[in-house]
Design a protein around this motif. Sequence first.
Motif, PDB file in Angstrom:
ATOM      1  N   PRO A  92       0.672  -1.140  -0.044  1.00 50.63           N
ATOM      2  CA  PRO A  92       0.053  -0.065  -0.105  1.00 50.63           C
ATOM      3  C   PRO A  92       0.877   1.285   0.117  1.00 50.63           C
ATOM      4  O   PRO A  92       0.445   2.240  -0.484  1.00 50.63           O
ATOM      5  CB  PRO A  92      -1.059  -0.241   1.271  1.00 50.63           C
ATOM      6  CG  PRO A  92      -0.296  -1.050   2.080  1.00 50.63           C
ATOM      7  CD  PRO A  92       0.365  -1.992   1.218  1.00 50.63           C
ATOM      8  N   GLY A  93       2.070   1.201   0.732  1.00 50.90           N
ATOM      9  CA  GLY A  93       2.939   2.403   0.422  1.00 50.90           C
ATOM     10  C   GLY A  93       3.885   2.706  -0.582  1.00 50.90           C
ATOM     11  O   GLY A  93       4.550   3.597  -0.777  1.00 50.90           O
ATOM     12  N   ALA A  94       3.820   1.722  -1.554  1.00 47.26           N
ATOM     13  CA  ALA A  94       4.685   1.865  -2.714  1.00 47.26           C
ATOM     14  C   ALA A  94       4.048   2.938  -3.688  1.00 47.26           C
ATOM     15  O   ALA A  94       2.823   3.161  -3.862  1.00 47.26           O
ATOM     16  CB  ALA A  94       4.711   0.493  -3.140  1.00 47.26           C
ATOM     17  N   LYS A  95       4.916   3.660  -4.418  1.00 44.98           N
ATOM     18  CA  LYS A  95       4.434   4.583  -5.518  1.00 44.98           C
ATOM     19  C   LYS A  95       4.609   4.029  -6.939  1.00 44.98           C
ATOM     20  O   LYS A  95       3.543   4.455  -7.774  1.00 44.98           O
ATOM     21  CB  LYS A  95       5.491   5.619  -5.425  1.00 44.98           C
ATOM     22  CG  LYS A  95       5.346   6.529  -4.171  1.00 44.98           C
ATOM     23  CD  LYS A  95       6.506   7.578  -4.002  1.00 44.98           C
ATOM     24  CE  LYS A  95       6.483   8.399  -2.972  1.00 44.98           C
ATOM     25  NZ  LYS A  95       7.547   9.475  -2.814  1.00 44.98           N
ATOM     26  N   GLU A  96       5.238   2.922  -6.776  1.00 48.01           N
ATOM     27  CA  GLU A  96       5.464   2.144  -8.180  1.00 48.01           C
ATOM     28  C   GLU A  96       5.952   0.776  -8.153  1.00 48.01           C
ATOM     29  O   GLU A  96       6.685   0.631  -7.364  1.00 48.01           O
ATOM     30  CB  GLU A  96       6.295   2.939  -9.202  1.00 48.01           C
ATOM     31  CG  GLU A  96       6.418   2.168 -10.661  1.00 48.01           C
ATOM     32  CD  GLU A  96       7.400   2.923 -11.687  1.00 48.01           C
ATOM     33  OE1 GLU A  96       7.146   3.853 -12.222  1.00 48.01           O
ATOM     34  OE2 GLU A  96       8.856   2.636 -11.313  1.00 48.01           O
ATOM     35  N   VAL A  97       5.188  -0.101  -8.781  1.00 47.22           N
ATOM     36  CA  VAL A  97       5.288  -1.746  -8.908  1.00 47.22           C
ATOM     37  C   VAL A  97       5.426  -2.025 -10.148  1.00 47.22           C
ATOM     38  O   VAL A  97       4.614  -1.810 -10.986  1.00 47.22           O
ATOM     39  CB  VAL A  97       4.580  -2.354  -7.771  1.00 47.22           C
ATOM     40  CG1 VAL A  97       4.950  -4.039  -7.771  1.00 47.22           C
ATOM     41  CG2 VAL A  97       4.470  -1.991  -6.375  1.00 47.22           C
ATOM     42  N   LYS A  98       6.600  -2.806 -10.385  1.00 49.61           N
ATOM     43  CA  LYS A  98       6.639  -3.345 -11.917  1.00 49.61           C
ATOM     44  C   LYS A  98       6.974  -4.841 -11.795  1.00 49.61           C
ATOM     45  O   LYS A  98       7.608  -5.507 -10.764  1.00 49.61           O
ATOM     46  CB  LYS A  98       7.770  -2.597 -12.572  1.00 49.61           C
ATOM     47  CG  LYS A  98       7.575  -1.211 -12.864  1.00 49.61           C
ATOM     48  CD  LYS A  98       9.041  -0.908 -13.705  1.00 49.61           C
ATOM     49  CE  LYS A  98       8.941   0.633 -13.899  1.00 49.61           C
ATOM     50  NZ  LYS A  98      10.016   1.017 -14.900  1.00 49.61           N
ATOM     51  N   LEU A  99       6.386  -5.407 -12.677  1.00 47.71           N
ATOM     52  CA  LEU A  99       6.668  -6.914 -12.730  1.00 47.71           C
ATOM     53  C   LEU A  99       7.759  -7.172 -13.935  1.00 47.71           C
ATOM     54  O   LEU A  99       7.959  -6.550 -15.051  1.00 47.71           O
ATOM     55  CB  LEU A  99       5.483  -7.714 -13.192  1.00 47.71           C
ATOM     56  CG  LEU A  99       5.797  -9.104 -13.575  1.00 47.71           C
ATOM     57  CD1 LEU A  99       5.737 -10.000 -12.426  1.00 47.71           C
ATOM     58  CD2 LEU A  99       4.289  -9.881 -14.288  1.00 47.71           C
ATOM     59  N   SER A 100       8.833  -8.306 -13.573  1.00 41.14           N
ATOM     60  CA  SER A 100       9.702  -8.429 -14.446  1.00 41.14           C
ATOM     61  C   SER A 100       9.943  -9.938 -14.582  1.00 41.14           C
ATOM     62  O   SER A 100       9.981 -10.673 -13.487  1.00 41.14           O
ATOM     63  CB  SER A 100      11.286  -7.903 -13.881  1.00 41.14           C
ATOM     64  OG  SER A 100      12.217  -8.454 -14.707  1.00 41.14           O
ATOM     65  N   GLY A 101       9.858 -10.350 -15.908  1.00 37.26           N
ATOM     66  CA  GLY A 101       9.739 -11.910 -16.040  1.00 37.26           C
ATOM     67  C   GLY A 101      10.691 -12.325 -17.402  1.00 37.26           C
ATOM     68  O   GLY A 101      10.921 -11.428 -18.151  1.00 37.26           O
ATOM     69  N   ASP A 102      11.100 -13.504 -17.320  1.00 35.55           N
ATOM     70  CA  ASP A 102      12.007 -13.986 -18.556  1.00 35.55           C
ATOM     71  C   ASP A 102      11.002 -14.077 -19.869  1.00 35.55           C
ATOM     72  O   ASP A 102      11.776 -14.421 -20.784  1.00 35.55           O
ATOM     73  CB  ASP A 102      12.653 -15.212 -17.986  1.00 35.55           C
ATOM     74  CG  ASP A 102      11.575 -16.451 -17.700  1.00 35.55           C
ATOM     75  OD1 ASP A 102      10.440 -16.256 -17.869  1.00 35.55           O
ATOM     76  OD2 ASP A 102      12.205 -17.594 -17.347  1.00 35.55           O
ATOM     77  N   TRP A 103       9.903 -14.004 -19.984  1.00 35.56           N
ATOM     78  CA  TRP A 103       9.163 -14.144 -20.923  1.00 35.56           C
ATOM     79  C   TRP A 103       9.076 -12.765 -21.822  1.00 35.56           C
ATOM     80  O   TRP A 103       8.593 -12.841 -22.908  1.00 35.56           O
ATOM     81  CB  TRP A 103       7.675 -14.830 -20.692  1.00 35.56           C
ATOM     82  CG  TRP A 103       6.869 -13.814 -20.072  1.00 35.56           C
ATOM     83  CD1 TRP A 103       5.895 -12.792 -20.382  1.00 35.56           C
ATOM     84  CD2 TRP A 103       6.784 -14.061 -18.547  1.00 35.56           C
ATOM     85  NE1 TRP A 103       5.512 -12.416 -19.027  1.00 35.56           N
ATOM     86  CE2 TRP A 103       5.862 -12.984 -18.009  1.00 35.56           C
ATOM     87  CE3 TRP A 103       7.702 -14.331 -17.462  1.00 35.56           C
ATOM     88  CZ2 TRP A 103       5.763 -12.621 -16.599  1.00 35.56           C
ATOM     89  CZ3 TRP A 103       7.473 -14.240 -16.293  1.00 35.56           C
ATOM     90  CH2 TRP A 103       6.257 -13.520 -15.841  1.00 35.56           C
ATOM     91  N   MET A 104       9.230 -11.702 -20.982  1.00 34.85           N
ATOM     92  CA  MET A 104       9.203 -10.411 -21.600  1.00 34.85           C
ATOM     93  C   MET A 104      10.577 -10.029 -22.203  1.00 34.85           C
ATOM     94  O   MET A 104      11.515 -10.537 -22.111  1.00 34.85           O
ATOM     95  CB  MET A 104       9.277  -9.251 -20.615  1.00 34.85           C
ATOM     96  CG  MET A 104       7.909  -9.524 -19.519  1.00 34.85           C
ATOM     97  SD  MET A 104       7.880  -8.349 -18.156  1.00 34.85           S
ATOM     98  CE  MET A 104       6.553  -8.774 -17.177  1.00 34.85           C
ATOM     99  N   PRO A 105      10.240  -9.119 -23.397  1.00 31.04           N
ATOM    100  CA  PRO A 105      11.424  -8.620 -24.304  1.00 31.04           C
ATOM    101  C   PRO A 105      12.514  -8.374 -23.410  1.00 31.04           C
ATOM    102  O   PRO A 105      12.173  -7.327 -22.454  1.00 31.04           O
ATOM    103  CB  PRO A 105      11.000  -7.601 -25.266  1.00 31.04           C
ATOM    104  CG  PRO A 105       9.367  -8.155 -25.376  1.00 31.04           C
ATOM    105  CD  PRO A 105       9.092  -8.469 -23.827  1.00 31.04           C
ATOM    106  N   ALA A 106      13.903  -8.730 -23.538  1.00 32.70           N
ATOM    107  CA  ALA A 106      14.803  -8.461 -22.754  1.00 32.70           C
ATOM    108  C   ALA A 106      15.402  -7.209 -23.045  1.00 32.70           C
ATOM    109  O   ALA A 106      15.454  -6.848 -24.239  1.00 32.70           O
ATOM    110  CB  ALA A 106      15.923  -9.551 -22.777  1.00 32.70           C
ATOM    111  N   GLN A 107      16.092  -6.429 -21.764  1.00 36.92           N
ATOM    112  CA  GLN A 107      17.086  -5.329 -22.278  1.00 36.92           C
ATOM    113  C   GLN A 107      18.241  -5.719 -22.079  1.00 36.92           C
ATOM    114  O   GLN A 107      18.829  -5.649 -20.913  1.00 36.92           O
ATOM    115  CB  GLN A 107      16.452  -4.010 -21.320  1.00 36.92           C
ATOM    116  CG  GLN A 107      14.869  -4.075 -21.490  1.00 36.92           C
ATOM    117  CD  GLN A 107      14.613  -3.009 -20.356  1.00 36.92           C
ATOM    118  OE1 GLN A 107      15.138  -2.807 -19.389  1.00 36.92           O
ATOM    119  NE2 GLN A 107      13.245  -2.602 -20.736  1.00 36.92           N
TER     120      GLN A 107
END
Length: 389
Positions: free
Chosen positions: A48-63
């Motif tokens: 609840p206190g977070a300002k931003e949350v992202k999901l990072s997964g190995d199926w996503m286009p890599a950087q």
Amino acid sequence: MKKLVTLFAAFTIFSSSSFAQQALSGGSDLTSPEIKADRTVTFRLKAPGAKEVKLSGDWMPAQGWTPGTELMAKDKDGVWSLTSTPITSDLHSYSFLVDGLRITDPNNVYLIRDVASVTNVFIVPGGKADLYTVNAVPHGTVSRRWYSSPGNNLTRRITIYTPPGYESSKQDYPVLYLLHGMGGDEEAWAALGRATQILDNLIAQGKAKPMIVVMPNGNVAQEAAPGESTEGLYKPTMQLPHTMDGTMEQTFPDILKFIESNYRTAKGKENRAIAGLSMGGYHSLHISRFYPNTFAWVGLFSPAVMASDKVSSPVYANFDESLKKQSANGYKLYWIGIGKTDFLYKAVSDYRSKLDQIGMKYTYRESEGGHSWTNWRDYLSEFLPMLFK
């Protein structure tokens, strides 16, 4: 006073019991990840206190080497969520980034260590990942044994898979020596590679011969995986002393001697295979060449090929001559797999040209993607059914 002491003791026991029960309960009723029939997956995190949350997964286009990210949405109760598009059937890893800090999913107890990183994992069924699942089939035995390695002046740990029925039979079995990549250890193929599940399932389907599979630690400076040796609980690192300097190849007979002295192994090179990924592919290439009449089956998965110019070892001397000798001695299968975007693609292409020049036959598999466990699990699943036929 006696009553106060008794009351205090009772309160202490009650408090400890309540705390234990709270710990066992998990303290959260969120489900994450939630895998649906259409292969979409919902991830949830209460922050609840977070300002931003992202999901990072190995199926996503890599950087580069880092998987991509997607923003999650926050509801009125402070729960962040994201439902993916359909994800391919595989063993997948992921993590959350909470205001830039990478964390694991507190609602998912399934984690795997890769070198010094720990990530959550999940399996999307309905395809190739069914091979990575524990199914209702006969199961082999996985043991961690300690063996003497005089060449390294160490007692070292090794992971060994024996096929279903090994303990109750008198049969001799062929052996596959399966080697990990840089930063891995004797746990890598069993954990990240799902090798034991793949073996159980392929053997049950009649697609692979029952075999013993030996998964050694290719880091000759280590007794065992981090946290499993007399070194204690230290932070794992990628590059260790004597990495890819010929020591692994020179001391490999210590492993062969231990296995063939302690297990019912079928004799002769036609009953021995060696395969590995990346650094393990490098070791498989050079071990099979340095001992050219020892293995009839060789698998190179995204292999590193040549030693550094700074390395001096008899293992890497007379490379071309020993390769020709290996070819002349005969073998059943020389299998090479590489991803189209793998950083080792050119090195493998150059090596194939060398094999072509000396007339050494091989089977070549080119896949999508790069230097990843997704490819290496595929390669193992394809390689095993070819062995010992």
